[in-house]
Design a protein around this motif. Structure first.
Motif, PDB file in Angstrom:
ATOM      1  N   THR A 122       0.713  -1.331  -0.207  1.00 41.91           N
ATOM      2  CA  THR A 122       0.127  -0.051  -0.080  1.00 41.91           C
ATOM      3  C   THR A 122       0.820   1.309  -0.029  1.00 41.91           C
ATOM      4  OG1 THR A 122      -0.053  -0.095   2.444  1.00 41.91           O
ATOM      5  CG2 THR A 122      -2.054  -1.216   1.228  1.00 41.91           C
ATOM      6  N   MET A 123       1.959   1.088   0.044  1.00 39.86           N
ATOM      7  CA  MET A 123       2.931   2.297   0.038  1.00 39.86           C
ATOM      8  C   MET A 123       2.522   3.428  -1.215  1.00 39.86           C
ATOM      9  SD  MET A 123       7.049   2.656   0.202  1.00 39.86           S
ATOM     10  CE  MET A 123       7.296   1.360   1.839  1.00 39.86           C
ATOM     11  N   PRO A 124       2.445   3.011  -2.256  1.00 39.40           N
ATOM     12  CA  PRO A 124       2.142   3.928  -3.270  1.00 39.40           C
ATOM     13  C   PRO A 124       0.649   4.689  -3.048  1.00 39.40           C
ATOM     14  CG  PRO A 124       2.963   1.890  -4.291  1.00 39.40           C
ATOM     15  CD  PRO A 124       2.129   1.557  -2.776  1.00 39.40           C
ATOM     16  N   ILE A 125      -0.206   4.104  -2.474  1.00 42.56           N
ATOM     17  CA  ILE A 125      -1.687   4.257  -2.344  1.00 42.56           C
ATOM     18  C   ILE A 125      -1.924   4.803  -1.195  1.00 42.56           C
ATOM     19  CG2 ILE A 125      -2.431   3.104  -4.406  1.00 42.56           C
ATOM     20  CD1 ILE A 125      -3.439   1.121  -2.029  1.00 42.56           C
ATOM     21  N   THR A 126      -0.953   5.277  -0.171  1.00 41.29           N
ATOM     22  CA  THR A 126      -1.507   5.798   1.106  1.00 41.29           C
ATOM     23  C   THR A 126      -0.706   6.999   1.441  1.00 41.29           C
ATOM     24  OG1 THR A 126       0.111   4.369   2.303  1.00 41.29           O
ATOM     25  CG2 THR A 126      -2.075   3.638   2.412  1.00 41.29           C
ATOM     26  N   LYS A 127      -1.054   8.204   1.991  1.00 43.68           N
ATOM     27  CA  LYS A 127      -0.245   9.057   2.581  1.00 43.68           C
ATOM     28  C   LYS A 127       0.876   8.739   3.439  1.00 43.68           C
ATOM     29  CE  LYS A 127      -1.713  13.150   3.764  1.00 43.68           C
ATOM     30  NZ  LYS A 127      -2.420  14.361   4.597  1.00 43.68           N
ATOM     31  N   HIS A 128       0.740   7.978   3.997  1.00 46.82           N
ATOM     32  CA  HIS A 128       1.890   7.279   5.022  1.00 46.82           C
ATOM     33  C   HIS A 128       1.421   5.855   5.520  1.00 46.82           C
ATOM     34  CE1 HIS A 128       5.589   8.083   7.259  1.00 46.82           C
ATOM     35  NE2 HIS A 128       5.277   7.369   7.767  1.00 46.82           N
TER      36      HIS A 128
END
Length: 554
Positions: A122-128
């Motif tokens: 999920t790194m590319p689709i979360t703010k953090h």
């Protein structure tokens, strides 16, 4: 006081004012669910039919209320089932915190049962995102996650909690939630003066109001700017409701499915003012021919959006509401102009229209939904033709009234979002305008709506095909209808009743009002209406791919 990780989790939710969470249990979150059971009088847990439904419900709850949505899933497939919902929220700047369980810390990296690297995924689709391996860091991580989700440009944050952390003990001290940090302003007094001068000197300005206007609570400021300077206003899909759809200066959507008035106005404008919008490809189409005569002013909270897709002459970065207040103080009042007259003439000459006959038309259905709800309902949608008909033929007059997946275009989004919106806004009737293709993807969430006695309405515009894909095949692929027929004999009325909801079938225009009136009267039971429409009804206008937005097909 000393608490275990699961009780710390619950206490942190209470600190943040969370009263509703959506989720589905599993082995890695058993401790957390045990704590939620003990706190069931303070935090309502909504058990969805699928983790994706939980993510969409948390998203819909957040969009309808302005609060941060919360969803929970177990490790492995439970966590990966949240991914589409997280990406949907990320693309549309929705504040959400997703909690996932993880295997115990000694089992990490050993291909343990139901182990996936959900933070990596999920790194590319979360703010953090965070993985918590130490119970002493759990409380501050949760607090930070909520702060990140809602500060600046909102978005989803994921917190992955190892199972042994949820059982371990640590000292806990309750803390009030911190106020979100205000966005840094890149705007000087000189910038405001130059922008105001550009507006005052323009002869043919137009405003594009985007979803960021609703998020910032800046609708009144846009209304003031438009009214004071007599500037017509178009919106993006996400911007619907950020400017009243009944206002005399409203011109409709802009872009691929924009009104002819909006697209012609953009193409002839000398100043294009984008507010809280990101210049997506569906808005600008052919970038070289977009607003060819206009200087571009872009007001947005995210500096990464400025100049990303189009050259900007007047960049104003920061809190939209504050920037507009400063700008409104310097903009001069303008009377009805030749530009306003031209816009009004276009609106008369090029209205949104459809064939009115004895055939059941989707446009008519949406119009009747608008009339019978007096324009006061919250509308969620699936994705495709249903989404665009809902956008075009229902007049949205307030922010957070139109809830749809814009950036990601997620089929199967609408029903979960409808459930979340209804739980967040029980004072409103919430209606999901759906296509049959999107609806069947997550139709099991009817069971959720039935269990929690939600009086939602599911209006299926059922044409037996993947409508928007078929429309493109018809217009641009010489009618080669490859894999778009889904008329499989599914009886949606029987399906609704099998889940315990009310089902109604409508095949003629004169049956529409009676069905909607019956559905609107329901107080504790979901109602599904199967509107059987023609497979060849299309969404118009449409800009062909690669064409400038003034070259529309009507």
């Amino acid at each position: 006081m000393k608490l275990n990780g699961s009780d710390i989790f619950v206490e942190c939710l209470k600190e943040q004012g969370v009263d509703t969470v959506f989720g589905f249990p599993g082995g890695a979150v058993l401790n957390i669910y045990d704590a939620l059971y003990k706190a069931r009088d303070e935090i309502r847990h909504v058990l969805t039919s699928h983790e994706q439904g939980a993510a969409h419900a948390a998203d819909g709850y957040a969009r309808a209320t302005g609060k941060t949505g919360v969803c929970i899933a177990t490790s492995g497939p439970g966590a990966t089932n949240l991914v589409t919902g997280i990406a949907t929220a990320y693309m549309d700047s929705v504040p959400m915190v997703a909690f996932t369980g993880q295997v115990a810390t000694p089992l990490l990296g050993k291909d343990s049962f139901q182990e996936v690297d959900i933070t990596g995924i999920t790194m590319p689709i979360t703010k953090h995102n965070f993985i918590v391996k130490d119970v002493t860091k759990l409380a501050d991580t949760i607090r930070r996650a909520f702060a990140i989700a809602c500060e600046g440009r909102p978005g989803p944050v994921l917190v992955d909690i190892c199972k042994d952390v949820s059982a371990a003990f640590a000292e806990f001290e309750s803390k009030p939630p911190k106020k979100p940090r205000s966005a840094p302003s890149g705007v000087s007094e000189k910038d405001i003066e130059q922008a105001a001068e550009a507006i005052n000197n323009s002869k043919q300005p137009i405003i594009l109001s985007g979803g960021g206007v609703s998020i910032a609570g800046a609708s009144q400021e846009v209304l003031e700017l438009s009214g004071k300077a007599g500037i017509p206003v178009a919106t993006t899909l996400m911007g619907l409701g950020s400017f009243p759809g009944t206002h005399e200066l409203f011109t409709g959507l802009v872009g691929m499915h924009g009104s002819r008035t909006s697209n012609m106005a953009v193409s002839e404008a000398d100043l294009f003012i984008a507010i809280g919008a990101r210049f997506s490809d569906r808005v600008i189409s052919n970038v070289k021919k977009f607003a060819p005569n206009a200087e571009i002013m872009h007001i947005d909270i995210d500096p990464a959006e400025i100049g990303k897709n189009i050259v900007v002459r007047y960049p104003l970065t920061g809190n939209i509401k504050k920037i507009l207040k400063a700008l409104n103080a310097k903009v001069k009042k303008r009377d009805y102009s030749a530009w306003n007259k031209k816009i009004d003439e276009w609106k008369v000459s090029y209205p949104l229209k459809y064939i009115k006959d004895e055939v059941l038309r989707p446009h008519y259905i949406v119009e009747r939904i608008y009339e019978l709800t007096k324009g006061e309902s919250i509308i969620t949608t699936e994705v495709g033709q249903n989404q665009l008909w809902a956008a075009q033929f229902y007049k949205y007059t307030a922010p957070r009234q139109f809830i749809s997946s814009g950036g990601l275009g997620t089929m199967g989004y609408g029903l979960g979002a409808c459930i979340g919106a209804q739980m967040g806004r029980p004072d409103k009737k919430v209606i999901n305008i759906a296509g049959d293709g999107s609806f069947r993807m997550n139709c099991t969430e009817i069971a959720t709506a039935v269990e929690y006695k939600l009086p939602i309405i599911i209006a299926i515009l059922n044409n037996g095909v993947l409508g928007m894909v078929r429309q493109w095949q018809d217009l641009f692929y010489e009618k080669r209808y490859s894999a778009t027929s889904i008329d499989r004999g599914t009886d949606f009325v029987a399906l609704a009743e099998a889940f315990g909801a009310k089902g109604i079938r409508v095949t003629k225009p004169d049956e529409v009002d009676a069905a909607l009136t019956e559905a609107l009267a329901s107080e504790d039971t979901p109602v599904l209406i199967d509107f059987q429409i023609d497979k060849d009804d299309k969404v118009f206008p449409i800009v062909p791919p690669g064409a400038p937005i003034y070259e529309l097909i009507d």
